[in-house]
Write a protein that holds these residues in place. Structure first.
Motif, mmCIF file in Angstrom:
data_model
loop_
_atom_site.group_PDB
_atom_site.id
_atom_site.type_symbol
_atom_site.label_atom_id
_atom_site.label_comp_id
_atom_site.label_asym_id
_atom_site.label_seq_id
_atom_site.Cartn_x
_atom_site.Cartn_y
_atom_site.Cartn_z
ATOM 1 N N ARG A 154 -5.528 32.872 21.204
ATOM 2 C CA ARG A 154 -6.060 32.312 22.455
ATOM 3 C C ARG A 154 -6.719 33.362 23.350
ATOM 4 O O ARG A 154 -7.416 33.025 24.297
ATOM 5 C CB ARG A 154 -4.922 31.632 23.226
ATOM 6 C CG ARG A 154 -4.898 30.145 22.982
ATOM 7 C CD ARG A 154 -4.417 29.429 24.208
ATOM 8 N NE ARG A 154 -2.999 29.619 24.445
ATOM 9 C CZ ARG A 154 -2.443 29.504 25.639
ATOM 10 N NH1 ARG A 154 -3.182 29.237 26.685
ATOM 11 N NH2 ARG A 154 -1.146 29.658 25.787
ATOM 12 N N TYR B 247 -12.477 32.817 20.698
ATOM 13 C CA TYR B 247 -11.844 31.595 21.191
ATOM 14 C C TYR B 247 -12.327 31.262 22.600
ATOM 15 O O TYR B 247 -12.653 30.119 22.909
ATOM 16 C CB TYR B 247 -10.318 31.758 21.182
ATOM 17 C CG TYR B 247 -9.601 30.528 21.683
ATOM 18 C CD1 TYR B 247 -9.314 29.470 20.825
ATOM 19 C CD2 TYR B 247 -9.239 30.411 23.021
ATOM 20 C CE1 TYR B 247 -8.681 28.336 21.282
ATOM 21 C CE2 TYR B 247 -8.606 29.279 23.494
ATOM 22 C CZ TYR B 247 -8.322 28.243 22.613
ATOM 23 O OH TYR B 247 -7.705 27.120 23.078
ATOM 24 N N THR B 248 -12.402 32.303 23.433
ATOM 25 C CA THR B 248 -12.844 32.090 24.813
ATOM 26 C C THR B 248 -14.244 31.482 24.848
ATOM 27 O O THR B 248 -14.489 30.501 25.546
ATOM 28 C CB THR B 248 -12.835 33.424 25.588
ATOM 29 O OG1 THR B 248 -11.551 34.003 25.443
ATOM 30 C CG2 THR B 248 -13.128 33.212 27.054
ATOM 31 N N PHE C 133 -14.201 27.893 23.626
ATOM 32 C CA PHE C 133 -13.603 27.015 24.627
ATOM 33 C C PHE C 133 -14.596 26.694 25.735
ATOM 34 O O PHE C 133 -14.778 25.546 26.121
ATOM 35 C CB PHE C 133 -12.346 27.683 25.216
ATOM 36 C CG PHE C 133 -11.583 26.788 26.149
ATOM 37 C CD1 PHE C 133 -10.612 25.926 25.666
ATOM 38 C CD2 PHE C 133 -11.852 26.789 27.520
ATOM 39 C CE1 PHE C 133 -9.923 25.090 26.520
ATOM 40 C CE2 PHE C 133 -11.176 25.950 28.374
ATOM 41 C CZ PHE C 133 -10.203 25.099 27.873
ATOM 42 N N VAL C 134 -15.275 27.737 26.215
ATOM 43 C CA VAL C 134 -16.227 27.549 27.313
ATOM 44 C C VAL C 134 -17.369 26.633 26.879
ATOM 45 O O VAL C 134 -17.735 25.694 27.599
ATOM 46 C CB VAL C 134 -16.774 28.910 27.793
ATOM 47 C CG1 VAL C 134 -17.935 28.707 28.734
ATOM 48 C CG2 VAL C 134 -15.671 29.695 28.467
ATOM 49 N N LEU D 214 -16.116 23.077 26.664
ATOM 50 C CA LEU D 214 -15.826 22.551 27.999
ATOM 51 C C LEU D 214 -17.114 22.165 28.726
ATOM 52 O O LEU D 214 -17.243 21.077 29.278
ATOM 53 C CB LEU D 214 -15.062 23.602 28.813
ATOM 54 C CG LEU D 214 -14.686 23.199 30.232
ATOM 55 C CD1 LEU D 214 -13.470 22.288 30.218
ATOM 56 C CD2 LEU D 214 -14.404 24.414 31.094
ATOM 57 N N ILE D 215 -18.095 23.085 28.668
ATOM 58 C CA ILE D 215 -19.359 22.835 29.363
ATOM 59 C C ILE D 215 -20.062 21.621 28.763
ATOM 60 O O ILE D 215 -20.587 20.768 29.478
ATOM 61 C CB ILE D 215 -20.279 24.080 29.289
ATOM 62 C CG1 ILE D 215 -19.627 25.256 30.013
ATOM 63 C CG2 ILE D 215 -21.641 23.790 29.873
ATOM 64 C CD1 ILE D 215 -19.316 25.032 31.457
#
Lengths: 241, 233
Positions: A3, A8-9, A12-13, A16-17
């Motif tokens: 994580r 991963y970051t 994820f972003v 999400l966006i």
């Protein structure tokens, strides 16, 4: 997947966006017709409000078609323009153009034989834009009524310009002085005139001086552009200045 | 192994309820505390001193204060739930940004829906809807509670804190509108005979500093009734 890893970051972003952006875009597009309808109805409601016809926002269309007999777009010389529909003129965009290129919308109302000229206004308040409509009787001097609205004035202070008691102060005020010079109506701090309707001034709202000055400026700056038209098209003598 | 699998399955089923919720019931003692605490000993405005900015801006009149309270409640409850659902997925280094994105998206949704279906309310609130994003209470509860608790508990925490915020907001707005304009919800409540006898509305109440002073008086009363809230040093 770890994580705290960069991969991963990023993943994820991006996800999400994508989700948030599509959800918002979808809602905005889906609700756009209702929102536009509200804005259009409110505009008609405000225009009718200046000539003393108070209607609910949702039922503004029928009385609007009945009483507003003409909508004209003028140029800065007071000539009618045929290339634009007055109702769709967006003053926010229009005000950014040079005066020569601007279209000036004018509505003519006929209520049981009485003729009124309704001019849309737009200017600056304390925090953001203020706007409104002002109706003149057929002497093009006496105010029939005015309606104001604002984007972000302080509730309880500047925002009070939308209230009926403030609007009513404009009724029967004159926009020309006795010599026939164009003055407008000034929203005056410390006004002592009482019910005097011939002094081109009304009592301001305490605590809302800058909003009041904005109303003063908006009335004179917008109306002055209509003087050439009034001079040519009404049988009232309008001094030019 | 088989046993282990069963436990996992059970956990999936109760994604929305942590084990404690099950044992306590939906409004057990601990859950009730989540709802009730923000009203009194853990009030976001008077004890945690969060959300002061909007308490100044929209307490001039009662009506915007009430509508704002409802909007904040919706945003807090849902943002708490969403962050709590994602809490095991959010990379901790960018958690604040993720929280901001979620809150901002919810606020825009509320604003768009108001504009389409409650146009008058949306005009009334104008810029303040957008300012919910910057309300410290929202971010504060996401960071302090939703990131470490189950979805249902987070939902209750959001409702509870928003209600505590709403309570103070409405109280302050009540006094400011009453003393400043002599009105409540836009209606005249102070009889004309008072004005004839020389009573004057206090225009100072309409200005922002008086919101701070009113909140200060509420804090004073609260702490004199409950001395455990007074900081020792």
């Amino acid at each position: 997947m770890d994580r705290n890893s960069n991969a991963y970051t990023f993943l994820f972003v991006v996800l999400l966006i994508a989700v948030v952006a599509s959800a918002l875009a979808l809602t905005a597009t889906a609700l756009q017709p209702e929102q536009a309808e509200n804005v259009k109805n409110e505009k008609m409601q405000n225009i009718l409000g200046t000539v003393g016809i108070e209607v609910a926002r949702d039922s503004a269309q029928i009385p609007f078609d009945k009483y507003i007999v003409e909508r004209i777009a003028l140029d800065s010389k007071g000539q009618e323009r045929n290339d634009v529909d007055a109702f769709t003129v967006d003053l926010k965009k229009e005000l950014k153009k040079d005066v020569e290129e601007q279209a000036f919308p004018l509505y003519v109302a006929d209520i049981e034989g009485a003729k009124y000229y309704i001019v849309p206004l737009r200017g600056k308040g304390l925090w953001d834009a203020i706007w409104g409509y002002i109706a003149l009787k057929d002497d093009v001097n006496t105010i029939k009524g005015a309606v104001f609205d604002h984007k972000a004035e302080t509730p309880g202070l500047g925002a009070e310009i939308t209230q009926t008691w403030f609007r009513k102060r404009f009724d029967d005020e004159k926009i020309f002085d006795d010599a026939g010079n164009f003055i407008g109506v000034s929203v005056a701090k410390g006004y002592q005139g009482g019910d005097n309707k011939d002094d081109n001034a009304i009592d301001a709202i305490s605590g809302a001086t800058i909003t009041g000055d904005g109303v003063t400026d908006m009335i004179s700056e917008r109306l002055i552009n209509y003087l050439p038209y009034f001079k040519n098209n009404t049988n009232v003598k309008v001094a030019s200045n | 192994m088989a046993e282990n699998k069963n436990i996992n399955k059970k956990e999936d089923l109760i994604l929305f309820l942590s084990d404690t919720d099950e044992r306590e019931g939906l409004l057990g003692k601990k859950n009730r505390k989540l709802l009730a605490d923000p009203f009194t000993d853990n009030n976001p405005i008077t004890v945690q001193v969060l959300g002061i900015c909007s308490a100044l801006a929209i307490t001039v009149q009662l009506k915007p204060a009430i509508v704002m309270s409802i909007a904040v409640m919706a945003v807090m409850a849902f943002s708490n739930m969403i962050i709590s659902m994602l809490r095991n997925l959010i990379p901790s280094r960018i958690r604040i940004i993720v929280q901001l994105v979620v809150v901002a998206a919810l606020v825009i949704l509320v604003d768009q829906i108001l504009r389409a279906y409650a146009y008058d309310v949306s005009k009334e609130l104008s810029v303040f809807v957008g300012l919910i994003i910057t309300n410290c209470i929202v971010m504060g509860r996401l960071e302090a509670f939703a990131l470490g608790n189950g979805v249902y508990k987070s939902f209750l925490d959001g409702i509870g804190n928003a209600a505590g915020y709403a309570f103070i907001l409405i109280l302050v707005a009540f006094f400011r509108e009453l003393l400043g304009a002599g009105k409540l919800l836009g209606m005249e409540v102070i009889p004309q005979s008072f004005y004839d006898a020389g009573y004057v509305n206090n225009g100072l109440m309409l200005l922002s500093p008086m919101a701070l002073i009113t909140v200060g008086i509420i804090i004073w009363i609260q702490r004199s009734r409950n001395r455990t809230l007074i900081e020792q040093n």
